[in-house]
Design an enzyme around this catalytic site. Structure first.
Site, PDB file in Angstrom:
ATOM      1  N   GLU A   1       0.793  -1.224   0.000  1.00  0.00           N
ATOM      2  CA  GLU A   1       0.000   0.000   0.000  1.00  0.00           C
ATOM      3  C   GLU A   1       0.832   1.284   0.000  1.00  0.00           C
ATOM      4  O   GLU A   1       0.951   1.991   0.999  1.00  0.00           O
ATOM      5  CB  GLU A   1      -0.969   0.004   1.186  1.00  0.00           C
TER       6      GLU A   1
ATOM      7  N   GLU B   1      -5.461  -8.603   0.674  1.00  0.00           N
ATOM      8  CA  GLU B   1      -6.163  -8.231   1.902  1.00  0.00           C
ATOM      9  C   GLU B   1      -7.624  -7.972   1.571  1.00  0.00           C
ATOM     10  O   GLU B   1      -7.940  -7.377   0.534  1.00  0.00           O
ATOM     11  CB  GLU B   1      -5.597  -6.956   2.558  1.00  0.00           C
TER      12      GLU B   1
END
Length: 452
Positions: free
Chosen positions: A170, A358
Site C-alpha cells: 500500500e 487483503e
C-alpha cells in the site's frame, strides 16, 4: 468447460490464505537487537494512536508464533501472508545486519513448514527504521538505496524458505497518508511536491525488490506488488457507466499502477500535478517497470461512478449519510469492489495473475461470551465479498487467490487495539486466542472450496 455458477467450487488451484503484518502482531519491539520503527516512535507521541497504545507487546507473536501457526493449520489455512520487520534485520536501516533478526525469521519459516503453511512474504509493510526517517525517510533517495540492500539481504537469506514475495504494501498509505495527511507514521504534512517524490521513491523501492527476487530468489521465485488502488464501481453495469468507471479508475491510479505499467508518468498526470511533479532520474523507469509475476490487491471499499453529464467523462457519487459501513469510518461496505478492482486491473494493465492480498472489516467491541465471538457482521462481509470475487473468476478475470485480513486482532495502526479486524479474537491482557464465528465460517469455505 461449463461456466462457474454460484454453487460451483473455486478452481482447484485457487489459494485461500490469511494475512498479518510484523509490526502489528509481533510485539518484542525492542528485543534481540531490533531497532525502533517509525511506528514505535509515532505511537509514543501524544494523541497519535487511540488509547495511547503502542506496538511493544501487540499479540506477542514473537514468542507465540508456533501456537499461532498450529491454530492457523487447525482452521485449514495453508497460506499465510506475513511481513519481515526491516528494523529487526537492519536496526539502523542500513549498517550492520542483526543476525538475531534473521534467526527469528528462520524459526518462523521452520515452524510454518512443520504446520504445512506456505509463506507469502511482504518485504515492506510500513515499519520504516526510525534511523532512516531521521535522515529524511521516504522523502530521501538514500532510503531507496537502503531498501535495496535490505531486499537483497532478506531474499538471499530466505530464498530456500520463500517462493512468493511481495515488494511493498500500500504505497498510498506510507507516502500520502504518512507525509501528506499526517495520520500515519511519521505523521508529517509536507507539500504535494514532497509527497509525490515519496511516491516515486516507493516505486523505485518496488523495482529494487523485483530485481532482488530475480537475482537472488531462485528459479521458482515469484514476485509482485500489493496495491490498495482506488476502486470504482459503476452505478449500473451498462456500457456508459462502465466506461465512466474505467476512466475514473485510470485517473485515480495513474501515479502508481499506471506509472508502473506504462513505463512512466502519463501526460495527464503530469499536467494535473504541474510543478509538484516528481523528479525522475535517467533509468528510474527501467527499474520501476520490471515485469512482475502477479499483482496483489488490497480491496476494502470503493467509489460509485456513473457517466458524466454536460460533457464530463464521469461523475463520482457521494454516499448518503446512512450508507452502511464498518466501525472504521473509511470502510464503506461495497462488495462489488471485489469484482471491479481485479477486472479493471486485468483489462487496463493486462495482469494475468491477481491475488486479493487483503480483504476484511474492522469493528469495535467484539466480546467473548461463553467461549464464542458471534461476529455475524464479519461473516456477512466475507460471504458477500467472496461472492463478488467468485463472479469475477466466472467472468474470466484471473484471480488466483484470496488472503483474508486479518488472521488475528492486532495493533490497527492509529486506531490502536480498539479496532478489531481478526477472525481470531486476541485478549491483549492475557494473550488468549479465541476463533470467532467468522473463523469457523472461513474454515468451512476453505474445506468445501465453496461459498457456504
Amino acid at each position: 468447460m461449463n461456466p462457474l455458477t454460484y454453487a460451483s467450487p473455486f478452481p482447484s488451484t485457487f489459494v485461500f490464505g490469511a494475512a498479518a503484518a510484523a509490526a502489528q502482531i509481533e510485539g518484542a519491539a525492542f528485543e534481540d537487537g531490533k531497532g525502533p520503527s517509525i511506528w514505535d516512535t509515532f505511537a509514543r507521541q501524544p494523541g497519535k494512536v487511540a488509547g495511547g497504545d503502542t506496538l511493544d507487546v501487540a499479540c506477542d507473536h514473537y514468542h507465540r508464533f508456533d501456537e499461532d501457526f498450529a491454530l492457523m493449520a487447525s482452521l485449514g489455512i495453508r497460506h499465510y501472508r506475513l511481513s519481515i520487520a526491516w528494523p529487526r534485520i537492519f536496526p539502523d536501516g542500513d549498517g550492520a545486519v542483526n543476525q538475531a533478526g534473521l534467526d527469528f525469521y528462520r524459526r518462523v519459516f521452520a515452524s510454518m513448514a512443520r504446520h504445512g503453511i506456505t509463506p507469502w512474504v511482504t518485504l515492506f509493510h510500513w515499519d520504516l527504521p526510525q534511523a532512516l526517517e531521521d535522515r529524511g525517510g521516504w522523502t530521501a533517495r538514500a532510503t531507496v538505496e537502503a531498501f535495496a540492500r535490505y531486499a537483497d539481504t532478506v531474499v538471499k537469506a530466505f530464498s530456500g524458505d520463500v517462493r512468493h514475495w511481495i515488494t511493498l504494501n500500500e504505497i498510498r498509505c506510507f507516502t500520502w497518508l504518512a507525509y501528506g495527511v499526517g495520520n500515519k507514521a511519521p505523521g508529517r504534512r509536507e507539500s504535494d511536491a514532497v509527497v509525490n517524490q515519496t511516491i516515486h521513491h516507493a516505486l523505485l523501492a518496488h523495482g529494487h525488490a523485483v530485481r532482488a527476487v530475480r537475482e537472488f530468489g531462485g528459479p521458482q521465485a515469484r514476485v509482485g506488488l500489493t496495491d490498495n488502488c482506488d476502486v470504482s464501481v459503476p452505478v449500473t453495469e451498462t456500457p456508459a457507466d462502465i466506461a465512466a468507471a474505467e476512466a475514473w479508475f485510470e485517473d485515480k491510479n495513474a501515479h502508481i499502477l499506471g506509472a508502473i505499467h506504462r513505463g512512466g508518468y502519463s501526460m495527464a498526470y503530469l499536467e494535473r500535478v504541474g510543478d509538484a511533479a516528481p523528479r525522475v532520474a535517467t533509468g528510474d523507469f527501467d527499474l520501476i517497470s520490471l515485469p512482475t509475476d502477479f499483482l496483489g490487491l488490497n480491496v476494502y471499499t470503493a467509489t460509485y461512478v456513473r457517466a458524466g453529464r454536460d460533457g464530463a467523462r464521469y461523475e463520482a457519487l457521494a454516499l448518503p449519510a446512512h450508507y452502511p459501513r464498518a466501525d472504521s469510518p473509511w470502510l464503506n461496505l461495497v462488495p462489488q469492489a471485489m469484482y471491479w478492482a481485479p477486472r479493471m486491473c486485468h483489462a487496463l494493465y493486462g495482469h494475468r495473475s491477481i491475488y486479493i492480498t487483503e480483504n476484511g472489516c474492522g469493528y469495535n467491541h467484539e466480546p467473548v461470551i461463553d467461549g464464542e465471538v458471534i461476529d455475524l457482521h464479519r461473516r456477512d462481509y466475507l460471504r458477500g465479498h467472496l461472492r463478488e470475487m467468485h463472479r469475477a473468476i466466472a467472468d474470466g478475470v484471473p484471480v488466483d487467490g484470496y488472503f483474508l485480513w486479518s488472521f488475528i486482532d492486532n495493533f490497527e495502526w492509529e486506531d490502536g487495539y480498539e479496532r478489531r479486524f481478526g477472525i481470531v479474537h486476541c485478549d491483549f491482557e492475557t494473550q488468549v486466542r479465541t476463533p470467532k464465528l467468522s473463523a469457523r465460517y472461513y474454515a468451512d469455505v476453505i474445506h468445501t472450496r465453496r461459498i457456504v
